[in-house]
Design an enzyme around this catalytic site. Structure first.
Site, mmCIF file in Angstrom:
data_model
loop_
_atom_site.group_PDB
_atom_site.id
_atom_site.type_symbol
_atom_site.label_atom_id
_atom_site.label_comp_id
_atom_site.label_asym_id
_atom_site.label_seq_id
_atom_site.Cartn_x
_atom_site.Cartn_y
_atom_site.Cartn_z
ATOM 1 N N SER A 71 -16.552 -9.602 -43.542
ATOM 2 C CA SER A 71 -16.616 -10.398 -42.311
ATOM 3 C C SER A 71 -15.932 -11.758 -42.405
ATOM 4 O O SER A 71 -15.754 -12.427 -41.389
ATOM 5 C CB SER A 71 -18.082 -10.587 -41.894
ATOM 6 O OG SER A 71 -18.634 -9.350 -41.512
ATOM 7 N N HIS A 112 -27.381 -7.581 -30.770
ATOM 8 C CA HIS A 112 -27.163 -8.974 -30.381
ATOM 9 C C HIS A 112 -27.128 -9.185 -28.870
ATOM 10 O O HIS A 112 -27.073 -10.321 -28.407
ATOM 11 C CB HIS A 112 -25.858 -9.489 -31.005
ATOM 12 C CG HIS A 112 -25.871 -9.468 -32.507
ATOM 13 N ND1 HIS A 112 -25.117 -8.581 -33.259
ATOM 14 C CD2 HIS A 112 -26.583 -10.209 -33.401
ATOM 15 C CE1 HIS A 112 -25.345 -8.783 -34.541
ATOM 16 N NE2 HIS A 112 -26.221 -9.758 -34.656
ATOM 17 N N CYS A 125 -21.369 -10.493 -35.621
ATOM 18 C CA CYS A 125 -21.565 -9.274 -34.823
ATOM 19 C C CYS A 125 -20.351 -8.351 -34.971
ATOM 20 O O CYS A 125 -19.248 -8.673 -34.524
ATOM 21 C CB CYS A 125 -21.778 -9.637 -33.357
ATOM 22 S SG CYS A 125 -21.870 -8.197 -32.277
#
Length: 307
Positions: A71, A112, A125
């Protein structure tokens, strides 16, 4: 010392860059080795320990280890989408925890709900960035990586630095073993958008990219050499600084990315690392090594297959 102590016996690498001039304040590759062993004839036991060790202590992981960035790559993808005008910082996507793209289900670590870019960075996310991956072309992501210094070696003053592996159509054509494998598929961009797939970055390259974000777009050349001290006079002659490059990062885009990275530490995935005495910003990243069914299955995996 802080970096070395934090790794202990674990394998990995860490880099700390001085944002004023690109000087490397700390660089650790673990496990390491004592170079003094090469001053004498090596016993077979020592040869086996260093040259036949699966943990590869002679590899400088900081400059030669290629790792999926996970990420941490999302900031590059966000930067690409903002510069291409695909989204604005206010663009909202809905995360229900999973979604099907191109006939395959992709999951997120959480649910989310409706989420904007800043929140998507803070909470990391996956669905938000899958949506960006669906709207972006892999060659555009590559072009952004090239603009911000990720597609070439950093130019550090050390030998044998590896360049990072940033996939695009040309890369796949060049590396395909069979003609049938040359085509790039849109579903592959989805994985690339969250830092998985064929991505491979050196820790130094990733540190340099985040240094560029921290300096509002200044691309520094990392270096270890500070200067040379005269044997006769003991006077230090400071080495000229390697050149930095201005990337022309739009201040409004930078502000949105920065707000997201502040959110990561303040209330997002790194909130446990927050020190209220300091102004902190950053991004977490976890890279999956192999597929697993659930947490019970994951717990039984050998260490080399864990995230």
């Amino acid at each position: 010392k802080v970096l070395m102590d934090s790794f202990g016996e674990e394998q990995g690498a860490g880099v700390v860059i001085d944002l004023r001039d690109g000087g490397i304040l700390a660089m650790v590759s673990s496990p390491g080795y004592d170079p003094n062993i090469f001053l004498h004839r090596l016993e077979q036991e020592t040869v086996d320990l260093y040259f036949r060790n699966p943990s590869r202590p002679l590899l400088n992981r900081a400059t030669q280890g290629l790792y999926p960035p996970g990420s941490t790559y999302k900031l590059l993808v966000a930067l690409c989408a903002l510069e291409k005008g695909i989204i604005t910082p206010e663009t909202v996507f809905h995360c229900a925890g999973r979604k099907t793209y191109y006939g395959r289900e992709f999951r997120c670590d959480g649910v989310h709900g409706s989420i904007s870019l800043v929140q998507a960075i803070a909470h990391s996310c996956d669905i938000y960035f899958y949506e960006l991956g669906m709207r972006l072309d892999v060659d555009d992501i590559y072009a952004t990586a090239a603009k911000y210094g990720l597609a070439t070696p950093t130019g550090v003053d050390l030998p044998h630095e590896l360049g990072s592996r940033i996939p695009n159509r040309e890369w796949k054509r060049r590396n395909a073993k069979r003609k049938v494998d040359e085509k790039w598929y849109a579903g592959e961009t989805i994985s690339v958008a969250i830092g998985q797939g064929q991505n491979g970055l050196t820790p130094l390259a990733l540190a340099r990219f985040y240094a560029a974000l921290a300096t509002k777009g200044k691309l520094l050349t990392p270096h270890l050499l500070y200067g040379v001290r005269s044997d006769e006079t003991s006077k230090m002659e400071v080495a000229p600084l390697p050149p930095a490059k201005e990337t022309g990062l739009d201040p409004r885009i930078w502000a949105a990315l920065n707000e997201g990275m502040i959110g990561v530490v303040k209330y997002g995935t790194a909130k446990d690392s927050n020190d209220p005495r300091l102004g902190m910003a950053g991004k977490t990243g976890t890279s999956q090594v192999t597929t697993f069914v659930d947490k019970q299955h994951y717990a039984k995996l050998a260490k080399k297959f864990k995230d």
